[in-house]
Structure formats: structure tokens, C-alpha cells
Design an enzyme around this catalytic site. Structure first.
Site, PDB file in Angstrom:
ATOM      1  CE  LYS A 244      -4.242   1.704   2.160  1.00 16.80           C
ATOM      2  NZ  LYS A 244      -5.284   1.443   3.183  1.00 16.80           N
ATOM      3  CD  GLU A 329     -19.558  -0.569   8.286  1.00 12.87           C
ATOM      4  OE1 GLU A 329     -18.837   0.218   7.658  1.00 12.87           O
ATOM      5  OE2 GLU A 329     -19.843  -1.719   7.870  1.00 12.87           O
ATOM      6  NE  ARG A 357     -21.138  -1.259   5.489  1.00 13.80           N
ATOM      7  CZ  ARG A 357     -20.814  -2.006   4.443  1.00 13.80           C
ATOM      8  NH1 ARG A 357     -21.152  -1.618   3.228  1.00 13.80           N
ATOM      9  NH2 ARG A 357     -20.165  -3.140   4.598  1.00 13.80           N
TER      10      ARG A 357
END
Length: 583
Positions: A244, A329, A357
Site C-alpha cells: 500500500k 458495522e 449499513r
């Protein structure tokens, strides 16, 4: 420059290995300059450059369909699919969105900004292909911790049984926004250490074939494997290990800070216009301080610890009292209910767009059981994120209509802190707090500390003829509108409603005596919102009502000021509309 010759994926087919390597550097250089000026997602895009080149070299997009998870890593894909101008020329930086967008290109199939969806979406494309007798490849790209989301696992489970062409590229950079969390990542670590040979293989357990690429930033190694799986007749996972932020020193060293970044100086990495989120800072410092004496306090995040100020150092200070459940979540909310039931004091913080969500968990797991979990809803405002996939304006209709939930709207940081303290001290209700985005100054204001007498509004100025209820972020707009009305001889009543979830019927009834118009102002969509509750209360009376807010629409990359003007959310415009109504 190689990039000059790339106007679509077909131009990649004839490049040599050395040219592909040069192209990767050119893409990174273009993204670096753009990000330094424009800001945006950084680490995910820098890590997936070679994989994107390899995908478009081997597969035939748009016939072969590539579905990007979250799609915050699609900048290289956009550059290679006819949109390079938006990354090379500053005057065109805003021509494209930060996510995949079918309106921009035939190479994008979904507008996606929430996580863990690519496998599920791609499985639908694969089944549709089979039903109509097609033969194209379907590829789902997933990474940045998105495998920790429940939908990703549901998708894997379904695909494992389908027995048809479906290629899942797992971009494993060992990171989410912050570090990854969850038991499965121990298994991924073992796969990396064994070169993909470990017996502990989640994907094989789900019924999928499996390939491993140790260097996912090597285009040639990726091309070899992608050619092997192209036109495969069964589902397969290609597990690639990438870095990354690759290619930029600061992003490689501090992956969390450089997941998304504001405009910066390329030489130093310093932010050009530093910004401190006061509400996030207040939250983190308050909760950390409280943890010292309250060992039952548990703070939860779903991979967004920075949303409420929990830096890496603060997470270390919190120790076991801070829990990152990964990009899950639903798990965070249900776990909070269990913590509350077990006698702990759970706090879950996240952005408003991601609370969408969790509707079922808040309703079923928390509120039916009336467990006193605390939810902090950040960025809930039209002045927050403005990408269509990240809108934060739908929380009021969603959360204010769930029974048993107390949803509070503080107007200042001091009031927010008082509400947070009360929510943690009480055990009667599940409580959500709409963390202020536009706080008004609290100097000279008396801040109440007890909110247990539900649905009691605060009259901050008593007037007549017109009453303005300024909810949370728009309390300041209410005050400013009242000042405009004062110039016209109207001494309006100003009210801080505080409670989004209920009505102060005694106060509302009393307004009938000396008011002709009741105005509500809320920072969100009106349909199903706070203003409609007020209007319904007065429906059978002679009282006029007027609700200021937004129309129920999907807005995309809008100009804040223009949107405010369109809906009269400016003091002078609101005052004019009010005066027209009472003439």
C-alpha cells in the site's frame, strides 16, 4: 511517454515488459501530482498500479467485466480506460469522481463507495451471463480489509457453490484504513508466509480454487497468473500481495495517514492546509480520560478509528477497551448490544454514511432489547462528504424513526460533551448523538447536563408570530434567520429541539397562542425527517408550518453553497421565504 499512447485497454496489449514497468511509474507520477494538489485516496491506488495494468493487459474490458470493491482504488483503472486527462491536467481534475462510475465509462459497471460488495455484485453478473448463455470473464477485485465485511463472506459462500467462471482478486496489502483486524487475517498471514501453501485456507474451505502471487507489484508475475485463470470454468481466488502506498516514501512508512490525504507538499509530505476536527479530538480525549476510571467503558470502531480521533497512539493507550471489528458495522452494533446487556458501557462511532449499513442491528439487536448502547454519528451534514456513495444526509429519517432510540442533536461542542457524559451514565435507553459539524459557540450558554426528561425542547429566545426550531447543525442558521427577520420587525422565537426522536407537545401546543408560523430547519433530507413530525402535529390546527432542508435525492459532488442557495438554506433566503408565508 508511454501514457501518451494509452487511450484504452487495447493499447496495453502490445506493450513490452519494460514498457509496462515504465507505464507504472508514469501512472504513479501523475497520481502523485494530482493528489498533492487535489487530495483524495492515495495508498490504495499506489498499491494496485501493476495489478491494474496486468488486468487490462490480459482481460478484454468491457466485454470481460471488472468489479471494484469500495472502488477507492480505481484511479489507475480510470487512467487506463480513457480518463487519463483527469489525472494529467489540473483543469480537468474534477471531471471524474473518486469511485467507479458507469456514467463516465463503459469500463465501470457499478457506482460503489461502500465496502465488501464486489464479490456479491460480480456473482450477480456471473449468473446473468450464464442465464443468457454468455462466455465473458467476471472479475471481482477486493482488498483494503474488505474481506472482514459480512457481505464479502456471504458472496464467497455463494460463489463457492456456483461452479462457473468467476475470478476474485484479493489485493492483500495487510491494511484496511488502519491495521486489519479479525481472525481471518491470521490465516492470510499464514498464506503469505507459506507462499499460499497453508492448509488453513478460507477460500478453499468455501469451495473455491486458489492461486497465490507473492509479489503483487510485479506486472509480469500477475500477467502469467491472470492468463492461467482467464476463461476458467469454475470460481477461483487469485491472492496477490501488494504494498500500500508503493512508490512514495511517506505513504509506504505511514499507511494509515496516507490511505486518504489532503493536498500536500510532495517533497516534505506536509499537509498544505492543516485541519483539526474538534469534535473528533474532543471525543477521543474525553473517552480516553474516562477509561482511566471506568474500566467497563468499551469503545468500538468498524475500521474508521480516525473518524473520532483515535490515532494509533491513542488506540495503544486505550488497550483492550478499544475494539476494531474490521469493516463490519453490523458486528459492531450487535456487539455493542451484547456489551450493554453484559453490564459494559459501549460506544460505537462511525460516519453517518456507514451507519446506513446497520439499520437492522440498531432496530433488532439494540432497540427491541432496549440495551443502552451509545452511538456517535459523525459527519451527518450536507456540509460533509459529497460523493454520491458517501452522502451523510439520510440519518435522520433512518434513526429518528426507530422505537426506543433516543437520537440527540447538540448545537455546540459543549452540549455534545454533556450529552455524551449523560448517555454513558444512564442505563434506560439506547442513545445516538448526531455529532455537530457546524457547532455554534457555547460561551455564555447554559448547558444542561441531564437529558433524561425526554423530548423537552429548549426555548433560547421567546418571541411571537414566528417560531424557528433549529435542529443541531442548523441552530446557527435559525439564529441568523431570526436576525434577518428582526430587521423586518419580526421578533421570532428560537428553539433548540435537542431531541430528533420525539416531540415536545406541551411547548408546541403553547405556540398556538401567539404564533402563526412554525419553521423547522434540519441538515438533511426532509422526507421522513424532523420537520415532517412537527408538521404532522399541527396538521389539524390553523398553524402554518414550513420545513427547511433538502429534497430526497442522490446528490453527487455538489457545490455546498449552491445547494444551500437552491433550498433557501441561507439566512436572507430563509427569511424571505418566511416573510412571504406570513404576509
Amino acid at each position: 511517454m508511454i501514457l501518451d499512447r494509452i487511450n484504452g485497454p487495447k493499447n496495453l496489449k502490445t506493450l513490452s515488459a519494460s514498457e509496462r514497468k515504465e507505464l507504472a511509474q508514469e501512472i504513479r507520477q501523475a497520481m502523485l501530482k494530482r493528489a498533492s494538489i487535489h487530495g483524495g485516496h492515495f495508498g490504495p491506488d499506489f498499491g494496485i498500479v501493476e495489478a491494474t495494468i496486468a488486468l487490462h493487459t490480459v482481460f478484454d474490458s468491457p466485454k470481460d467485466k471488472i468489479v471494484w470493491d469500495v472502488s477507492h482504488q480505481v484511479y489507475p483503472h480510470k487512467i487506463l480506460t480513457g480518463r487519463k486527462q483527469a489525472y494529467l491536467e489540473e483543469e480537468h481534475y474534477d471531471d471524474v469522481s473518486g469511485y467507479s462510475n458507469p456514467a463516465e465509462s463503459e469500463h465501470d459497471f457499478f457506482e460503489v463507495g461502500h465496502t465488501s460488495t464486489s464479490i456479491s455484485l460480480a456473482s450477480g453478473l456471473a449468473m446473468a451471463r450464464d442465464l443468457r448463455g454468455g462466455h465473458e470473464n467476471i472479475i471481482a477485485v477486493i482488498g483494503d480489509g474488505s474481506m472482514s465485511g459480512g457481505e464479502a463472506l456471504e458472496g464467497l459462500d455463494t460463489v463457492g457453490e456456483m461452479g462457473t467462471n468467476m475470478i476474485i482478486v484479493l489485493n492483500d496489502n495487510q491494511m484496511s484504513i488502519a491495521e486489519v483486524h479479525g481472525g481471518m487475517y491470521k490465516g492470510f498471514d499464514e498464506l503469505r508466509r507459506t507462499g499460499g501453501k497453508s492448509e488453513h485456507n478460507l477460500f478453499r474451505a468455501m469451495g473455491l480454487d486458489y492461486r497465490f502471487v507473492a509479489d503483487g507489484n510485479d506486472s509480469e508475475a500477475l500477467i502469467k497468473v491472470f492468463r492461467e485463470v482467464k476463461d476458467i470454468d469454475h470460481p477461483v481466488v487469485v491472492h496477490i500481495v501488494t504494498q500500500k502506498g508503493k512508490g512514495y516514501k511517506f505513504a509506504e512508512e505511514d499507511k494509515e495517514s496516507w490511505h486518504w490525504h489532503m493536498p500536500f507538499d510532495i517533497e516534505t509530505g506536509e499537509v498544505k492546509h492543516p485541519y483539526v476536527d474538534e469534535a473528533a479530538e474532543l471525543t477521543a480525549t474525553y473517552l480516553l480520560d474516562r477509561m482511566k476510571t471506568d474500566k467497563k467503558l468499551a469503545v468500538l470502531t468498524a475500521a474508521t478509528p480516525s473518524s473520532f480521533g483515535f490515532t494509533s497512539e491513542r488506540r495503544k493507550q486505550a488497550g483492550k477497551q478499544f475494539i476494531d471489528v474490521g469493516i463490519a458495522e453490523e458486528q459492531a452494533v450487535a456487539m455493542a448490544s451484547g456489551l450493554a446487556k453484559g453490564g459494559a458501557r459501549p460506544v460505537f462511532g462511525d460516519y453517518a454514511t456507514f451507519f446506513q449499513r446497520t439499520y437492522d442491528q440498531i432496530s433488532q439487536d439494540v432497540c427491541i432489547n432496549n440495551n443502552p448502547a451509545v452511538f456517535l454519528v459523525f459527519g451527518a451534514s450536507m456540509y460533509s462528504m459529497n460523493d454520491v456513495t458517501h452522502l451523510c444526509i439520510f440519518d435522520i429519517p433512518m434513526m429518528a424513526n426507530i422505537p426506543n432510540l433516543v437520537y440527540l442533536a447538540p448545537v455546540s461542542l459543549a452540549e455534545y460533551k454533556a450529552m455524551l457524559a449523560w448517555a454513558l451514565d444512564q442505563t434506560e435507553h439506547p442513545v445516538a448523538i448526531r455529532v455537530p459539524v457546524l457547532p455554534v459557540p457555547s460561551e455564555g450558554r447554559v448547558i444542561r447536563t441531564d437529558y433524561s426528561q425526554l423530548n423537552t425542547y429548549e426555548v433560547t429566545r421567546r418571541g411571537e408570530e414566528v417560531a424557528i426550531l433549529g435542529l443541531g447543525n442548523f441552530y446557527g442558521l435559525a439564529e441568523q434567520t431570526a436576525a434577518e427577520l428582526e430587521k423586518k420587525g419580526i421578533h421570532a422565537t428560537i428553539i433548540n429541539p435537542t431531541y430528533i426522536t420525539g416531540l415536545d407537545t406541551d411547548l408546541l401546543e403553547s405556540l398556538k397562542k401567539d404564533h402563526r408560523l412554525v419553521v423547522t430547519m434540519e441538515d438533511g433530507v426532509l422526507d421522513g425527517g424532523f420537520g415532517e413530525k412537527i408538521a404532522r402535529f399541527y396538521g389539524s390546527s390553523d398553524m402554518k408550518t414550513c420545513a427547511f432542508g433538502l429534497e430526497k435525492k442522490f446528490y453527487d459532488r455538489y457545490d455546498y453553497e449552491k445547494l444551500a442557495e437552491e433550498y433557501n438554506l441561507k439566512p436572507e433566503l430563509a427569511a424571505k421565504k418566511i416573510l412571504d408565508l406570513i404576509k
